[in-house]
Design a protein around this motif. Structure first.
Motif, mmCIF file in Angstrom:
data_model
loop_
_atom_site.group_PDB
_atom_site.id
_atom_site.type_symbol
_atom_site.label_atom_id
_atom_site.label_comp_id
_atom_site.label_asym_id
_atom_site.label_seq_id
_atom_site.Cartn_x
_atom_site.Cartn_y
_atom_site.Cartn_z
ATOM 1 N N CYS A 103 14.285 -28.297 -21.890
ATOM 2 C CA CYS A 103 14.784 -28.732 -23.200
ATOM 3 C C CYS A 103 14.160 -27.859 -24.275
ATOM 4 O O CYS A 103 13.196 -27.127 -24.017
ATOM 5 N N THR A 104 14.711 -27.925 -25.478
ATOM 6 C CA THR A 104 14.087 -27.287 -26.643
ATOM 7 C C THR A 104 13.858 -28.405 -27.664
ATOM 8 O O THR A 104 14.305 -29.542 -27.462
ATOM 9 N N SER A 105 13.228 -28.064 -28.777
ATOM 10 C CA SER A 105 13.011 -29.123 -29.771
ATOM 11 C C SER A 105 14.329 -29.543 -30.423
ATOM 12 O O SER A 105 14.438 -30.625 -30.976
ATOM 13 N N SER A 106 15.353 -28.701 -30.322
ATOM 14 C CA SER A 106 16.676 -29.036 -30.887
ATOM 15 C C SER A 106 17.407 -30.091 -30.068
ATOM 16 O O SER A 106 18.147 -30.899 -30.608
ATOM 17 N N ASN A 107 17.245 -30.022 -28.736
ATOM 18 C CA ASN A 107 18.091 -30.892 -27.906
ATOM 19 C C ASN A 107 17.303 -31.918 -27.070
ATOM 20 O O ASN A 107 17.901 -32.677 -26.316
ATOM 21 N N ASN A 138 2.778 -33.400 -28.124
ATOM 22 C CA ASN A 138 3.193 -33.849 -29.460
ATOM 23 C C ASN A 138 4.711 -33.998 -29.528
ATOM 24 O O ASN A 138 5.225 -35.020 -29.990
ATOM 25 N N LEU A 139 5.410 -32.976 -29.044
ATOM 26 C CA LEU A 139 6.866 -33.071 -28.986
ATOM 27 C C LEU A 139 7.268 -34.247 -28.093
ATOM 28 O O LEU A 139 8.150 -35.044 -28.438
ATOM 29 N N GLY A 140 6.578 -34.379 -26.946
ATOM 30 C CA GLY A 140 6.904 -35.444 -26.004
ATOM 31 C C GLY A 140 6.751 -36.826 -26.634
ATOM 32 O O GLY A 140 7.606 -37.700 -26.465
ATOM 33 N N ARG A 141 5.674 -37.017 -27.386
ATOM 34 C CA ARG A 141 5.437 -38.340 -28.014
ATOM 35 C C ARG A 141 6.514 -38.622 -29.048
ATOM 36 O O ARG A 141 6.976 -39.750 -29.199
ATOM 37 N N VAL A 153 8.904 -33.676 -47.545
ATOM 38 C CA VAL A 153 8.036 -33.109 -46.502
ATOM 39 C C VAL A 153 8.859 -32.963 -45.227
ATOM 40 O O VAL A 153 9.410 -33.946 -44.718
ATOM 41 N N ILE A 154 8.991 -31.738 -44.741
ATOM 42 C CA ILE A 154 9.784 -31.510 -43.529
ATOM 43 C C ILE A 154 8.874 -30.894 -42.459
ATOM 44 O O ILE A 154 8.048 -30.036 -42.757
ATOM 45 N N ALA A 155 9.018 -31.362 -41.205
ATOM 46 C CA ALA A 155 8.036 -31.000 -40.169
ATOM 47 C C ALA A 155 8.689 -30.704 -38.826
ATOM 48 O O ALA A 155 9.715 -31.295 -38.465
ATOM 49 N N HIS A 156 8.045 -29.790 -38.087
ATOM 50 C CA HIS A 156 8.476 -29.503 -36.710
ATOM 51 C C HIS A 156 7.825 -30.541 -35.790
ATOM 52 O O HIS A 156 6.658 -30.898 -35.995
ATOM 53 N N PRO A 157 8.544 -31.027 -34.756
ATOM 54 C CA PRO A 157 7.968 -32.075 -33.898
ATOM 55 C C PRO A 157 6.779 -31.631 -33.047
ATOM 56 O O PRO A 157 6.189 -32.468 -32.349
ATOM 57 N N GLU A 158 6.408 -30.355 -33.080
ATOM 58 C CA GLU A 158 5.174 -29.938 -32.392
ATOM 59 C C GLU A 158 3.923 -30.360 -33.171
ATOM 60 O O GLU A 158 2.804 -30.224 -32.673
ATOM 61 N N CYS A 159 4.099 -30.859 -34.417
ATOM 62 C CA CYS A 159 2.943 -31.315 -35.206
ATOM 63 C C CYS A 159 2.388 -32.614 -34.611
ATOM 64 O O CYS A 159 3.113 -33.386 -33.983
ATOM 65 N N GLN A 160 1.112 -32.866 -34.902
ATOM 66 C CA GLN A 160 0.496 -34.109 -34.425
ATOM 67 C C GLN A 160 1.091 -35.318 -35.153
ATOM 68 O O GLN A 160 1.563 -35.198 -36.296
ATOM 69 N N GLY A 219 12.405 -31.973 -37.392
ATOM 70 C CA GLY A 219 13.407 -31.288 -36.571
ATOM 71 C C GLY A 219 12.949 -29.909 -36.146
ATOM 72 O O GLY A 219 11.922 -29.393 -36.598
ATOM 73 N N SER A 220 13.750 -29.305 -35.270
ATOM 74 C CA SER A 220 13.496 -27.934 -34.795
ATOM 75 C C SER A 220 13.610 -26.967 -35.981
ATOM 76 O O SER A 220 14.049 -27.351 -37.069
ATOM 77 N N THR A 221 13.263 -25.715 -35.758
ATOM 78 C CA THR A 221 13.332 -24.752 -36.874
ATOM 79 C C THR A 221 14.738 -24.700 -37.477
ATOM 80 O O THR A 221 14.876 -24.696 -38.700
ATOM 81 N N SER A 222 15.774 -24.685 -36.635
ATOM 82 C CA SER A 222 17.138 -24.618 -37.178
ATOM 83 C C SER A 222 17.486 -25.869 -37.969
ATOM 84 O O SER A 222 18.171 -25.806 -38.993
#
Ligand code: 13P
Ligand code: SF4
Length: 320
Positions: A138-142, A163-166, A206-213, A224-227
């Motif tokens: 998977c990617t953070s988008s899907n 972090n993404l998993g949680r 405030v916008i964040a990538h799901p890899e953040c804690q 969301g993902s970068t896109s």
């Protein structure tokens, strides 16, 4: 007798690099794919810029004979898995990823053996050897969309980004078992600096990538993902944004919404470690050199490639 050693040609001066790269692309029938975390100049010279999912799709569909991947190793490796007959180059082979590095294939095999009944979903930020042990990539988008499609009675092992998993677990209501990996860049953002920026720009989203804690994601208005972050800056009525991801993406944000303002979040202690040290190993000069010399390239053993291909193809089919 002395044997003649040919010295590699030196790169053109900086102002001519862009044109020289484009000329070489034409000559070599090459396409340049670049991630949003690359330097501005690399993004500007690329044929296509995208997030991990879009870049995989592009790698799967391109007719170019040579793919130059301006991103990190696992991205170029994914392009090679999808295109065994093509030359896949990466400007700097050392451009790795802390998530991929923190999940060695042998340790992952032992982890899987402890959970034999689990369906294995791996984030694309992992090596081919880990992909080969996975049921689905998977990617953070899907990730949310894919996990929602899996049978509820089947337990899931999620690797390598906890972090993404949680975040995916919270979105889907599924219980996941995590491999304990994380991204050194997304773990570095300072909560104190974020709160300070919010005080200075109370109107900002405030916008964040799901890899953040999680404690940072809890402070985000949009995740969301970068896109998806990029789409958000145009679809949101907000005029200003605090961005919790690698600041390379601000280049495209400013392009898409030049009238809006963007603030990146520094790392703890005000260090500039919010940039990805792996992505930033690629430079315009190295890009020119790899097109000129057609190396360094990605090579993969065929049986490993085939095993890594199946879960990637499953992802592409399920996220279509
Ligand atoms: P995206 O797929 O969201 O672009 O993420 C890739 C990545 O490595 C984020 O750190
Ligand atoms: Fe890997 Fe993090 Fe760099 Fe993305 S930002 S490539 S996850 S180290």
């Amino acid at each position: 007798m002395f044997s003649q050693v040919s010295t590699p040609p030196s790169a053109p001066p900086a102002p001519q690099l862009r044109a020289a790269i484009r000329d070489l692309c034409e000559e070599r029938k090459a396409v340049i794919l670049a991630h949003y975390y690359q330097d501005d100049a690399i993004q500007d010279v690329a044929d296509f810029i995208g997030d991990s999912l879009e870049l995989s799709r592009k790698a799967a569909s391109t007719e170019a004979e040579v793919i130059v991947f301006c991103g990190v190793h696992f991205m170029a490796e994914t392009a090679k898995i999808l295109n065994p007959g093509k030359t896949v180059l990466v400007p700097d082979l050392e451009a790795g990823c802390s998530l991929a590095d923190a999940c060695p294939a042998e340790a992952f095999a032992a982890f899987r053996a402890q959970h034999p009944d689990h369906y294995v979903v791996s984030y694309i930020n992992c090596s081919a050897a880990v992909k080969a042990q996975s049921d689905l990539i998977c990617t953070s988008s899907n990730a949310v969309h894919l996990i929602e499609q899996l049978p509820v009675e089947r337990p899931i092992l999620f690797a390598p980004d906890q972090n993404l998993g949680r975040w995916v677990a919270r979105q889907t209501g599924r219980e996941l078992t995590f491999w304990p990996g994380s991204c050194i860049v997304h773990e570095t953002f300072s909560e104190q600096a974020l709160l300070q920026l919010r005080l200075q720009h109370p109107e900002a989203e405030v916008i964040a990538h799901p890899e953040c804690q999680q404690h940072l994601l809890d402070l985000a208005d949009f995740i969301g993902s970068t896109s998806k972050l990029l789409e958000r800056v145009t679809s949101s009525p907000a005029e200003s944004f605090i961005v919790l991801t690698e600041p390379g993406i601000l280049h495209q944000m400013r392009r898409r919404a030049p009238q809006k303002s963007f603030h990146d979040v520094p790392g703890a202690d005000g260090c500039s470690c919010n940039t990805c040290p792996y992505m930033r190993l690629n430079t315009m000069e190295k890009l020119w050199r790899c097109l000129e010399q057609l190396e360094p390239g990605i090579e993969l053993e065929e049986s490993l490639r085939q095993r890594a291909l199946a879960p990637i193809e499953r992802m592409l089919a399920m996220s279509a």
